[in-house]
Write a protein that holds these residues in place. Sequence first.
Motif, PDB file in Angstrom:
ATOM      1  N   THR A  77       0.818  -1.215   0.000  1.00 15.01           N
ATOM      2  CA  THR A  77       0.000   0.000   0.000  1.00 15.01           C
ATOM      3  C   THR A  77       0.853   1.266   0.000  1.00 15.01           C
ATOM      4  N   TYR A  78       1.927   1.288   0.780  1.00 17.63           N
ATOM      5  CA  TYR A  78       2.713   2.511   0.961  1.00 17.63           C
ATOM      6  C   TYR A  78       4.045   2.515   0.225  1.00 17.63           C
ATOM      7  N   ALA A  79       4.502   1.362  -0.229  1.00 21.19           N
ATOM      8  CA  ALA A  79       5.791   1.311  -0.931  1.00 21.19           C
ATOM      9  C   ALA A  79       5.953  -0.029  -1.629  1.00 21.19           C
ATOM     10  N   SER A 111      -0.223   2.060  10.025  1.00 25.25           N
ATOM     11  CA  SER A 111       0.331   3.336   9.558  1.00 25.25           C
ATOM     12  C   SER A 111       0.200   4.410  10.616  1.00 25.25           C
ATOM     13  N   SER A 134       1.867   8.675  11.509  1.00 24.60           N
ATOM     14  CA  SER A 134       2.106   9.927  10.796  1.00 24.60           C
ATOM     15  C   SER A 134       3.373   9.882   9.959  1.00 24.60           C
ATOM     16  N   ASN A 194       5.616   6.730   9.779  1.00 27.89           N
ATOM     17  CA  ASN A 194       6.091   5.403   9.399  1.00 27.89           C
ATOM     18  C   ASN A 194       4.929   4.461   9.145  1.00 27.89           C
ATOM     19  N   TRP A 195       5.198   3.410   8.394  1.00 25.50           N
ATOM     20  CA  TRP A 195       4.254   2.307   8.267  1.00 25.50           C
ATOM     21  C   TRP A 195       4.979   1.024   8.674  1.00 25.50           C
ATOM     22  N   ARG A 244       9.558  -1.777   9.788  1.00 19.94           N
ATOM     23  CA  ARG A 244       9.062  -0.409   9.701  1.00 19.94           C
ATOM     24  C   ARG A 244       9.832   0.372   8.668  1.00 19.94           C
ATOM     25  N   SER A 245       9.122   1.279   7.975  1.00 22.39           N
ATOM     26  CA  SER A 245       9.757   2.117   6.966  1.00 22.39           C
ATOM     27  C   SER A 245       9.084   3.484   6.962  1.00 22.39           C
ATOM     28  N   PRO A 246       9.828   4.564   6.675  1.00 25.36           N
ATOM     29  CA  PRO A 246       9.227   5.909   6.694  1.00 25.36           C
ATOM     30  C   PRO A 246       8.316   6.161   5.503  1.00 25.36           C
ATOM     31  N   HIS A 247       7.258   6.916   5.744  1.00 26.77           N
ATOM     32  CA  HIS A 247       6.391   7.393   4.670  1.00 26.77           C
ATOM     33  C   HIS A 247       7.124   8.447   3.838  1.00 26.77           C
ATOM     34  N   ARG A 260       6.681  11.740   2.746  1.00 22.53           N
ATOM     35  CA  ARG A 260       5.756  12.838   3.027  1.00 22.53           C
ATOM     36  C   ARG A 260       6.263  14.131   2.394  1.00 22.53           C
TER      37      ARG A 260
END
Length: 512
Positions: free
Chosen positions: A13-15, A45, A47, A49-50, A65-68, A70
Amino acid sequence: MRMSPTPKSDIFTYADFDLQALCRQASTLRQGLLCACDPDQRPASGSFNWAIFLSFKDGVRWVFRSPHPRTFMPIEMGEKLLASEAATLRYLRAHSDIPVPDVYHYCASAHNEIGIPFILMSEAPGRPLSKFWRPTGSPQPSLETPSKAKILSQLGSITWKLTQVRFDKIGSLFEEDESFSIKECLSRGHMLHERCFLKIPRGPFASEADFYDSLISAFSKHAEILQLSHHCFVAPVPSQNDYPSSVQYESAVDLWSDFVTIGCKIDSSVNRLDYIIAGDALRDIIHKFPAINPKTFPLCHPDLSVNNIYVDDNYNITCIIDWAFTSSIPESMLLTTPGLPQYRDEISSELHIPFIDGFFAAMPKSTDERSAHRYRQSLEQSQVSWRLSRLLSLDSIGDFTLFATVWHFAYGPEQNLMQYFLHQRRSTHYIRLYSEAQQEDLPVSKIEEDEKDYFRNKDLRKTIAKKLTLMSEWNAQYTDRHPPKLRKDMFVASPNLWKWIQELIQDWEGMS
Protein backbone atom coordinates in the motif's frame (compact mmCIF):
# COMPACT_ATOMS: atom_id res chain seq x y z
CA MET A 1 -6.58 -7.40 -26.31
CA ARG A 2 -5.14 -5.20 -23.55
CA MET A 3 -4.68 -7.00 -20.25
CA SER A 4 -5.61 -5.27 -16.96
CA PRO A 5 -2.67 -4.79 -14.63
CA THR A 6 -2.42 -7.27 -11.78
CA PRO A 7 -3.69 -5.58 -8.61
CA LYS A 8 -1.11 -4.97 -5.91
CA SER A 9 -1.27 -6.86 -2.64
CA ASP A 10 -2.30 -4.78 0.38
CA ILE A 11 1.17 -5.12 1.83
CA PHE A 12 2.49 -2.76 -0.87
CA THR A 13 0.00 0.00 0.00
CA TYR A 14 2.71 2.51 0.96
CA ALA A 15 5.79 1.31 -0.93
CA ASP A 16 7.10 -1.25 -3.38
CA PHE A 17 9.81 -3.48 -1.94
CA ASP A 18 11.21 -6.98 -2.32
CA LEU A 19 9.15 -9.10 0.06
CA GLN A 20 11.11 -12.28 -0.64
CA ALA A 21 14.40 -10.52 0.07
CA LEU A 22 12.94 -9.26 3.37
CA CYS A 23 11.95 -12.78 4.46
CA ARG A 24 15.36 -14.14 3.43
CA GLN A 25 17.17 -11.50 5.44
CA ALA A 26 15.01 -12.04 8.52
CA SER A 27 15.55 -15.80 8.25
CA THR A 28 19.32 -15.32 7.97
CA LEU A 29 19.33 -13.16 11.11
CA ARG A 30 17.78 -16.11 12.97
CA GLN A 31 20.21 -18.74 11.66
CA GLY A 32 17.98 -19.88 8.84
CA LEU A 33 14.73 -20.30 10.80
CA LEU A 34 11.79 -20.20 8.35
CA CYS A 35 10.18 -16.74 8.09
CA ALA A 36 6.85 -15.87 6.46
CA CYS A 37 5.01 -12.64 5.76
CA ASP A 38 1.33 -12.47 4.77
CA PRO A 39 1.18 -10.40 1.54
CA ASP A 40 -2.50 -9.67 2.16
CA GLN A 41 -1.93 -7.87 5.46
CA ARG A 42 -2.58 -4.14 5.35
CA PRO A 43 0.30 -2.20 6.92
CA ALA A 44 -0.24 -0.37 10.16
CA SER A 45 0.33 3.34 9.56
CA GLY A 46 1.27 6.34 11.66
CA SER A 47 2.11 9.93 10.80
CA PHE A 48 5.68 9.18 9.77
CA ASN A 49 6.09 5.40 9.40
CA TRP A 50 4.25 2.31 8.27
CA ALA A 51 4.82 -1.22 9.55
CA ILE A 52 4.14 -4.89 8.75
CA PHE A 53 4.66 -8.07 10.75
CA LEU A 54 6.86 -11.08 10.00
CA SER A 55 6.23 -14.51 11.56
CA PHE A 56 8.76 -17.25 12.29
CA LYS A 57 8.19 -20.98 12.55
CA ASP A 58 8.60 -20.90 16.35
CA GLY A 59 5.83 -18.28 16.74
CA VAL A 60 8.09 -15.23 17.21
CA ARG A 61 6.98 -12.07 15.37
CA TRP A 62 9.12 -9.18 14.19
CA VAL A 63 8.13 -5.70 13.03
CA PHE A 64 9.36 -4.23 9.72
CA ARG A 65 9.06 -0.41 9.70
CA SER A 66 9.76 2.12 6.97
CA PRO A 67 9.23 5.91 6.69
CA HIS A 68 6.39 7.39 4.67
CA PRO A 69 7.39 9.62 1.74
CA ARG A 70 5.76 12.84 3.03
CA THR A 71 5.71 16.22 1.28
CA PHE A 72 6.15 17.99 4.63
CA MET A 73 9.16 15.84 5.50
CA PRO A 74 11.82 15.14 2.83
CA ILE A 75 12.74 11.47 2.55
CA GLU A 76 16.30 12.37 3.55
CA MET A 77 14.96 13.64 6.87
CA GLY A 78 12.89 10.48 7.28
CA GLU A 79 16.02 8.42 6.73
CA LYS A 80 17.93 10.45 9.35
CA LEU A 81 15.11 9.96 11.85
CA LEU A 82 15.11 6.22 11.16
CA ALA A 83 18.89 5.95 11.64
CA SER A 84 18.78 7.97 14.84
CA GLU A 85 15.85 5.99 16.27
CA ALA A 86 17.61 2.69 15.59
CA ALA A 87 20.78 4.00 17.22
CA THR A 88 18.81 5.25 20.24
CA LEU A 89 17.11 1.88 20.76
CA ARG A 90 20.40 0.04 20.50
CA TYR A 91 22.06 2.44 22.94
CA LEU A 92 19.24 2.14 25.48
CA ARG A 93 19.35 -1.66 25.22
CA ALA A 94 23.07 -1.61 25.95
CA HIS A 95 23.15 1.06 28.67
CA SER A 96 19.83 0.82 30.56
CA ASP A 97 17.02 -1.55 31.50
CA ILE A 98 14.31 0.72 30.06
CA PRO A 99 11.91 -1.62 28.17
CA VAL A 100 12.38 -0.88 24.45
CA PRO A 101 12.23 -3.06 21.32
CA ASP A 102 15.28 -4.99 20.13
CA VAL A 103 16.67 -3.72 16.82
CA TYR A 104 17.98 -6.66 14.79
CA HIS A 105 18.92 -4.79 11.64
CA TYR A 106 18.34 -1.45 9.93
CA CYS A 107 19.31 0.41 6.79
CA ALA A 108 18.68 4.16 6.58
CA SER A 109 18.78 4.35 2.78
CA ALA A 110 17.01 2.59 -0.08
CA HIS A 111 20.32 1.12 -1.31
CA ASN A 112 19.77 -2.41 -0.08
CA GLU A 113 18.33 -5.63 -1.45
CA ILE A 114 14.88 -4.92 0.02
CA GLY A 115 14.73 -1.59 -1.81
CA ILE A 116 13.56 0.86 0.89
CA PRO A 117 14.94 2.22 4.19
CA PHE A 118 13.81 0.09 7.13
CA ILE A 119 14.19 -1.11 10.73
CA LEU A 120 13.68 -4.76 11.72
CA MET A 121 12.77 -4.96 15.39
CA SER A 122 11.03 -7.12 17.97
CA GLU A 123 7.29 -6.89 18.47
CA ALA A 124 6.33 -4.98 21.63
CA PRO A 125 4.88 -7.32 24.29
CA GLY A 126 1.54 -6.43 25.83
CA ARG A 127 -1.04 -4.04 24.43
CA PRO A 128 -0.94 -0.29 23.79
CA LEU A 129 -2.21 1.81 26.67
CA SER A 130 -4.65 3.43 24.24
CA LYS A 131 -6.79 0.29 24.59
CA PHE A 132 -7.51 1.28 28.19
CA TRP A 133 -6.86 5.03 28.66
CA ARG A 134 -9.60 6.89 26.80
CA PRO A 135 -9.54 10.58 25.88
CA THR A 136 -11.84 13.07 27.57
CA GLY A 137 -15.36 12.84 26.17
CA SER A 138 -14.96 9.27 24.91
CA PRO A 139 -18.18 7.19 25.16
CA GLN A 140 -16.11 4.18 26.29
CA PRO A 141 -15.01 3.81 29.94
CA SER A 142 -11.46 4.83 30.79
CA LEU A 143 -9.01 3.64 33.42
CA GLU A 144 -9.74 4.27 37.08
CA THR A 145 -7.47 6.76 38.85
CA PRO A 146 -5.50 4.10 40.84
CA SER A 147 -4.53 2.32 37.60
CA LYS A 148 -3.49 5.63 36.03
CA ALA A 149 -1.45 6.41 39.12
CA LYS A 150 0.32 3.04 38.82
CA ILE A 151 1.31 3.85 35.24
CA LEU A 152 2.49 7.37 36.16
CA SER A 153 4.61 5.94 38.97
CA GLN A 154 6.34 3.64 36.48
CA LEU A 155 6.87 6.53 34.07
CA GLY A 156 8.49 8.43 36.94
CA SER A 157 10.88 5.51 37.44
CA ILE A 158 11.70 5.43 33.70
CA THR A 159 12.34 9.17 33.79
CA TRP A 160 14.90 8.67 36.57
CA LYS A 161 16.60 6.03 34.43
CA LEU A 162 16.74 8.48 31.52
CA THR A 163 18.48 11.04 33.73
CA GLN A 164 21.31 8.52 33.94
CA VAL A 165 21.68 8.25 30.13
CA ARG A 166 23.75 11.38 29.62
CA PHE A 167 25.87 13.04 26.95
CA ASP A 168 28.16 16.06 26.79
CA LYS A 169 26.14 17.72 24.00
CA ILE A 170 22.51 18.29 23.05
CA GLY A 171 21.54 16.48 19.87
CA SER A 172 20.42 13.11 18.49
CA LEU A 173 22.22 9.78 18.61
CA PHE A 174 23.73 8.14 15.54
CA GLU A 175 25.71 4.93 15.14
CA GLU A 176 28.75 4.40 12.91
CA ASP A 177 30.98 1.32 12.98
CA GLU A 178 29.38 0.20 16.26
CA SER A 179 30.28 3.55 17.84
CA PHE A 180 27.64 6.03 19.06
CA SER A 181 27.89 9.81 18.81
CA ILE A 182 25.69 12.90 19.26
CA LYS A 183 25.08 14.83 16.04
CA GLU A 184 22.45 17.32 14.82
CA CYS A 185 19.31 17.73 16.92
CA LEU A 186 16.22 16.04 15.45
CA SER A 187 13.79 17.16 18.16
CA ARG A 188 10.14 17.77 17.24
CA GLY A 189 10.63 21.51 17.74
CA HIS A 190 13.39 21.51 15.12
CA MET A 191 11.71 19.19 12.61
CA LEU A 192 7.92 19.28 12.55
CA HIS A 193 5.48 21.71 10.90
CA GLU A 194 7.99 22.06 8.02
CA ARG A 195 10.61 23.47 10.40
CA CYS A 196 13.03 20.97 8.88
CA PHE A 197 13.27 23.43 5.95
CA LEU A 198 14.24 26.44 8.11
CA LYS A 199 17.78 27.79 8.15
CA ILE A 200 18.55 27.61 11.86
CA PRO A 201 21.41 26.19 13.95
CA ARG A 202 20.78 22.46 14.36
CA GLY A 203 23.59 21.39 16.65
CA PRO A 204 24.96 19.48 18.27
CA PHE A 205 24.75 22.13 21.00
CA ALA A 206 27.37 22.51 23.72
CA SER A 207 25.05 24.36 26.13
CA GLU A 208 21.41 24.79 27.10
CA ALA A 209 21.61 28.43 25.98
CA ASP A 210 22.62 27.42 22.44
CA PHE A 211 19.84 24.80 22.29
CA TYR A 212 17.13 27.19 23.46
CA ASP A 213 18.39 29.93 21.16
CA SER A 214 18.01 27.56 18.21
CA LEU A 215 14.54 26.41 19.32
CA ILE A 216 13.35 30.00 19.77
CA SER A 217 14.74 30.84 16.31
CA ALA A 218 12.66 27.96 14.91
CA PHE A 219 9.60 29.30 16.78
CA SER A 220 10.07 32.87 15.50
CA LYS A 221 10.87 31.90 11.92
CA HIS A 222 7.86 29.60 11.94
CA ALA A 223 5.72 32.55 12.96
CA GLU A 224 7.28 34.69 10.27
CA ILE A 225 7.11 32.47 7.17
CA LEU A 226 5.39 29.10 7.77
CA GLN A 227 1.68 28.33 7.98
CA LEU A 228 0.28 28.73 11.47
CA SER A 229 -2.48 26.15 10.98
CA HIS A 230 -4.85 26.58 13.98
CA HIS A 231 -2.57 28.87 16.01
CA CYS A 232 -4.11 32.25 16.79
CA PHE A 233 -2.27 33.80 19.72
CA VAL A 234 -5.12 35.80 21.24
CA ALA A 235 -7.84 33.32 20.24
CA PRO A 236 -6.89 29.83 21.43
CA VAL A 237 -8.84 26.90 20.02
CA PRO A 238 -11.56 25.95 22.57
CA SER A 239 -10.68 23.00 24.78
CA GLN A 240 -13.20 20.24 25.39
CA ASN A 241 -12.33 20.34 29.10
CA ASP A 242 -13.92 23.80 29.39
CA TYR A 243 -17.40 22.74 28.25
CA PRO A 244 -19.91 20.50 30.04
CA SER A 245 -21.23 18.87 26.86
CA SER A 246 -19.96 17.92 23.43
CA VAL A 247 -22.70 20.11 21.87
CA GLN A 248 -21.43 23.22 23.67
CA TYR A 249 -17.83 22.37 22.83
CA GLU A 250 -18.58 21.89 19.12
CA SER A 251 -20.54 25.14 19.09
CA ALA A 252 -17.57 26.96 20.67
CA VAL A 253 -15.24 25.56 18.01
CA ASP A 254 -17.63 26.78 15.31
CA LEU A 255 -17.68 30.28 16.82
CA TRP A 256 -13.89 30.28 17.04
CA SER A 257 -13.65 29.21 13.40
CA ASP A 258 -16.05 31.99 12.40
CA PHE A 259 -13.94 34.58 14.22
CA VAL A 260 -10.57 33.56 12.73
CA THR A 261 -12.07 33.31 9.22
CA ILE A 262 -12.98 37.01 9.19
CA GLY A 263 -9.90 38.74 7.79
CA CYS A 264 -7.99 35.45 7.48
CA LYS A 265 -6.68 36.09 10.99
CA ILE A 266 -4.45 33.06 11.53
CA ASP A 267 -1.89 33.73 8.79
CA SER A 268 -2.31 37.49 9.00
CA SER A 269 0.48 39.93 9.81
CA VAL A 270 -1.25 40.83 13.09
CA ASN A 271 -1.18 37.26 14.37
CA ARG A 272 2.35 36.61 13.11
CA LEU A 273 3.65 39.69 14.93
CA ASP A 274 2.08 38.55 18.20
CA TYR A 275 4.07 35.31 17.96
CA ILE A 276 7.24 37.19 17.05
CA ILE A 277 6.82 39.38 20.16
CA ALA A 278 6.35 36.22 22.23
CA GLY A 279 9.49 34.69 20.71
CA ASP A 280 11.56 37.79 21.47
CA ALA A 281 10.29 37.78 25.06
CA LEU A 282 11.21 34.11 25.44
CA ARG A 283 14.85 34.88 24.59
CA ASP A 284 15.03 36.99 27.75
CA ILE A 285 12.92 34.64 29.87
CA ILE A 286 14.85 31.49 29.07
CA HIS A 287 17.93 32.67 30.94
CA LYS A 288 15.88 32.70 34.15
CA PHE A 289 15.43 28.91 34.05
CA PRO A 290 18.04 27.32 36.37
CA ALA A 291 20.15 24.47 34.98
CA ILE A 292 20.27 21.34 37.16
CA ASN A 293 23.37 19.90 35.51
CA PRO A 294 24.67 22.32 32.85
CA LYS A 295 27.53 20.09 31.67
CA THR A 296 25.75 16.88 30.61
CA PHE A 297 22.32 16.24 29.12
CA PRO A 298 19.90 13.28 29.36
CA LEU A 299 17.97 11.53 26.60
CA CYS A 300 14.22 12.14 26.43
CA HIS A 301 11.40 10.27 24.71
CA PRO A 302 9.61 13.02 22.75
CA ASP A 303 6.13 11.44 22.60
CA LEU A 304 5.07 9.41 25.65
CA SER A 305 1.49 9.04 24.44
CA VAL A 306 -0.86 6.14 25.17
CA ASN A 307 -0.13 4.82 21.67
CA ASN A 308 3.55 4.34 22.49
CA ILE A 309 3.29 2.83 25.98
CA TYR A 310 2.58 -0.92 26.11
CA VAL A 311 1.24 -2.61 29.26
CA ASP A 312 0.21 -6.07 30.44
CA ASP A 313 -3.16 -6.97 31.97
CA ASN A 314 -2.04 -5.60 35.34
CA TYR A 315 -0.94 -2.26 33.83
CA ASN A 316 2.75 -2.99 34.21
CA ILE A 317 4.68 -1.19 31.46
CA THR A 318 6.14 -3.80 29.11
CA CYS A 319 7.59 -1.62 26.34
CA ILE A 320 8.08 1.98 25.20
CA ILE A 321 8.07 2.32 21.40
CA ASP A 322 8.47 5.09 18.78
CA TRP A 323 11.70 6.87 19.75
CA ALA A 324 11.81 8.98 16.58
CA PHE A 325 12.73 12.66 17.21
CA THR A 326 14.66 11.62 20.34
CA SER A 327 17.51 13.85 21.46
CA SER A 328 19.40 14.74 24.57
CA ILE A 329 17.87 17.85 26.13
CA PRO A 330 18.16 20.22 29.11
CA GLU A 331 17.28 18.20 32.20
CA SER A 332 14.44 20.53 33.21
CA MET A 333 12.62 19.55 29.99
CA LEU A 334 12.93 15.86 30.88
CA LEU A 335 11.67 16.29 34.45
CA THR A 336 8.07 16.96 33.46
CA THR A 337 5.02 14.82 34.07
CA PRO A 338 4.07 13.40 30.66
CA GLY A 339 0.96 14.66 28.93
CA LEU A 340 -1.59 11.86 28.56
CA PRO A 341 -3.45 10.46 26.71
CA GLN A 342 -1.49 12.42 24.08
CA TYR A 343 1.74 14.30 24.76
CA ARG A 344 0.02 17.67 24.14
CA ASP A 345 -2.71 16.94 26.75
CA GLU A 346 -2.05 18.35 30.20
CA ILE A 347 -2.51 15.61 32.77
CA SER A 348 -4.68 16.10 35.88
CA SER A 349 -2.88 17.56 38.90
CA GLU A 350 -3.60 14.50 41.07
CA LEU A 351 -1.40 12.35 38.80
CA HIS A 352 1.70 14.51 39.25
CA ILE A 353 2.23 13.03 42.72
CA PRO A 354 2.60 9.35 41.69
CA PHE A 355 4.96 10.41 38.89
CA ILE A 356 7.20 12.28 41.34
CA ASP A 357 6.95 9.42 43.89
CA GLY A 358 7.97 6.91 41.20
CA PHE A 359 10.94 9.07 40.25
CA PHE A 360 12.26 9.22 43.83
CA ALA A 361 11.52 5.55 44.48
CA ALA A 362 13.87 4.69 41.60
CA MET A 363 16.58 7.06 42.84
CA PRO A 364 19.35 5.31 44.80
CA LYS A 365 19.39 6.02 48.52
CA SER A 366 23.02 7.07 48.13
CA THR A 367 22.01 10.17 46.13
CA ASP A 368 23.22 13.26 48.01
CA GLU A 369 20.60 15.54 49.56
CA ARG A 370 21.58 18.56 47.50
CA SER A 371 20.97 16.73 44.20
CA ALA A 372 17.72 15.24 45.49
CA HIS A 373 16.52 18.73 46.49
CA ARG A 374 17.30 20.13 43.02
CA TYR A 375 15.42 17.25 41.40
CA ARG A 376 12.39 17.76 43.63
CA GLN A 377 12.35 21.50 42.96
CA SER A 378 12.48 20.91 39.21
CA LEU A 379 9.77 18.23 39.34
CA GLU A 380 7.47 20.49 41.34
CA GLN A 381 7.95 23.23 38.72
CA SER A 382 7.49 20.77 35.87
CA GLN A 383 4.26 22.37 34.65
CA VAL A 384 6.24 25.44 33.59
CA SER A 385 8.84 23.40 31.67
CA TRP A 386 6.09 21.28 30.09
CA ARG A 387 4.23 24.38 28.91
CA LEU A 388 7.42 26.00 27.62
CA SER A 389 8.22 22.88 25.58
CA ARG A 390 4.70 22.72 24.12
CA LEU A 391 4.81 26.43 23.27
CA LEU A 392 8.19 26.38 21.52
CA SER A 393 7.15 23.38 19.42
CA LEU A 394 3.67 24.86 18.74
CA ASP A 395 2.20 21.56 19.91
CA SER A 396 -0.87 22.99 21.60
CA ILE A 397 -4.23 24.63 21.08
CA GLY A 398 -3.76 27.34 23.72
CA ASP A 399 -0.51 29.21 23.09
CA PHE A 400 -1.45 32.38 25.00
CA THR A 401 -2.11 30.40 28.19
CA LEU A 402 1.19 28.55 27.82
CA PHE A 403 3.07 31.82 27.31
CA ALA A 404 1.34 33.44 30.30
CA THR A 405 2.47 30.57 32.57
CA VAL A 406 6.09 30.96 31.47
CA TRP A 407 5.93 34.77 31.68
CA HIS A 408 4.55 34.84 35.23
CA PHE A 409 7.03 32.19 36.38
CA ALA A 410 9.86 34.42 35.18
CA TYR A 411 8.54 37.82 36.29
CA GLY A 412 5.96 37.09 38.97
CA PRO A 413 2.16 37.49 38.96
CA GLU A 414 2.35 41.23 39.58
CA GLN A 415 3.86 41.89 36.14
CA ASN A 416 1.07 42.80 33.71
CA LEU A 417 1.41 40.64 30.59
CA MET A 418 -1.42 42.43 28.79
CA GLN A 419 0.21 45.81 29.20
CA TYR A 420 3.54 44.39 28.02
CA PHE A 421 1.99 43.25 24.74
CA LEU A 422 0.13 46.52 24.25
CA HIS A 423 3.37 48.44 24.77
CA GLN A 424 5.31 46.24 22.35
CA ARG A 425 2.62 46.51 19.67
CA ARG A 426 2.91 50.30 19.73
CA SER A 427 6.70 50.41 19.68
CA THR A 428 8.52 51.68 16.59
CA HIS A 429 10.34 48.38 16.09
CA TYR A 430 7.24 46.18 15.90
CA ILE A 431 5.21 48.69 13.91
CA ARG A 432 7.98 48.59 11.30
CA LEU A 433 7.98 44.77 11.30
CA TYR A 434 4.20 44.82 11.01
CA SER A 435 4.35 47.10 7.95
CA GLU A 436 6.81 44.70 6.31
CA ALA A 437 4.71 41.64 7.19
CA GLN A 438 1.57 43.25 5.74
CA GLN A 439 3.12 42.92 2.28
CA GLU A 440 2.61 39.13 2.57
CA ASP A 441 -1.05 39.29 3.61
CA LEU A 442 -3.63 37.93 1.20
CA PRO A 443 -5.29 40.50 -1.09
CA VAL A 444 -8.53 41.90 0.32
CA SER A 445 -10.45 40.51 -2.67
CA LYS A 446 -9.22 36.97 -1.92
CA ILE A 447 -10.09 37.29 1.77
CA GLU A 448 -13.60 38.52 0.94
CA GLU A 449 -14.09 35.68 -1.53
CA ASP A 450 -13.06 33.10 1.10
CA GLU A 451 -15.37 34.68 3.66
CA LYS A 452 -18.27 34.57 1.21
CA ASP A 453 -17.72 30.86 0.57
CA TYR A 454 -17.33 30.04 4.26
CA PHE A 455 -20.34 32.01 5.50
CA ARG A 456 -22.78 30.91 2.79
CA ASN A 457 -26.20 30.61 4.51
CA LYS A 458 -24.64 31.62 7.86
CA ASP A 459 -25.68 35.27 8.08
CA LEU A 460 -26.11 35.45 11.87
CA ARG A 461 -22.77 33.79 12.54
CA LYS A 462 -21.04 36.13 10.09
CA THR A 463 -22.57 39.16 11.80
CA ILE A 464 -21.38 37.93 15.21
CA ALA A 465 -17.86 37.25 13.94
CA LYS A 466 -17.63 40.71 12.35
CA LYS A 467 -18.90 42.45 15.50
CA LEU A 468 -16.42 40.51 17.60
CA THR A 469 -13.61 41.45 15.21
CA LEU A 470 -14.60 45.10 15.54
CA MET A 471 -14.61 44.90 19.34
CA SER A 472 -11.22 43.18 19.36
CA GLU A 473 -9.74 46.14 17.43
CA TRP A 474 -7.98 43.50 15.33
CA ASN A 475 -6.74 45.84 12.62
CA ALA A 476 -5.78 48.69 14.97
CA GLN A 477 -3.34 46.83 17.23
CA TYR A 478 0.01 47.70 15.64
CA THR A 479 -0.16 51.48 15.55
CA ASP A 480 1.49 54.47 17.21
CA ARG A 481 -1.71 56.48 17.02
CA HIS A 482 -4.05 57.14 19.91
CA PRO A 483 -5.26 54.10 21.85
CA PRO A 484 -8.08 52.12 20.19
CA LYS A 485 -11.54 53.62 20.53
CA LEU A 486 -13.30 50.60 22.01
CA ARG A 487 -10.67 48.87 24.14
CA LYS A 488 -8.26 49.90 26.86
CA ASP A 489 -6.87 46.40 27.33
CA MET A 490 -5.63 43.46 25.25
CA PHE A 491 -8.27 41.27 23.61
CA VAL A 492 -7.97 37.54 24.41
CA ALA A 493 -10.79 35.12 23.58
CA SER A 494 -11.53 32.96 26.65
CA PRO A 495 -13.96 30.06 27.15
CA ASN A 496 -16.31 32.50 28.88
CA LEU A 497 -16.52 34.59 25.71
CA TRP A 498 -17.77 31.67 23.61
CA LYS A 499 -20.20 30.64 26.37
CA TRP A 500 -21.57 34.18 26.51
CA ILE A 501 -22.09 34.25 22.74
CA GLN A 502 -23.81 30.84 22.88
CA GLU A 503 -26.26 32.23 25.45
CA LEU A 504 -26.81 35.30 23.27
CA ILE A 505 -27.65 33.13 20.26
CA GLN A 506 -30.02 30.99 22.32
CA ASP A 507 -31.85 34.12 23.56
CA TRP A 508 -32.00 35.49 20.02
CA GLU A 509 -33.42 32.26 18.64
CA GLY A 510 -35.89 32.09 21.54
CA MET A 511 -37.30 35.50 20.58
CA SER A 512 -37.53 34.65 16.87
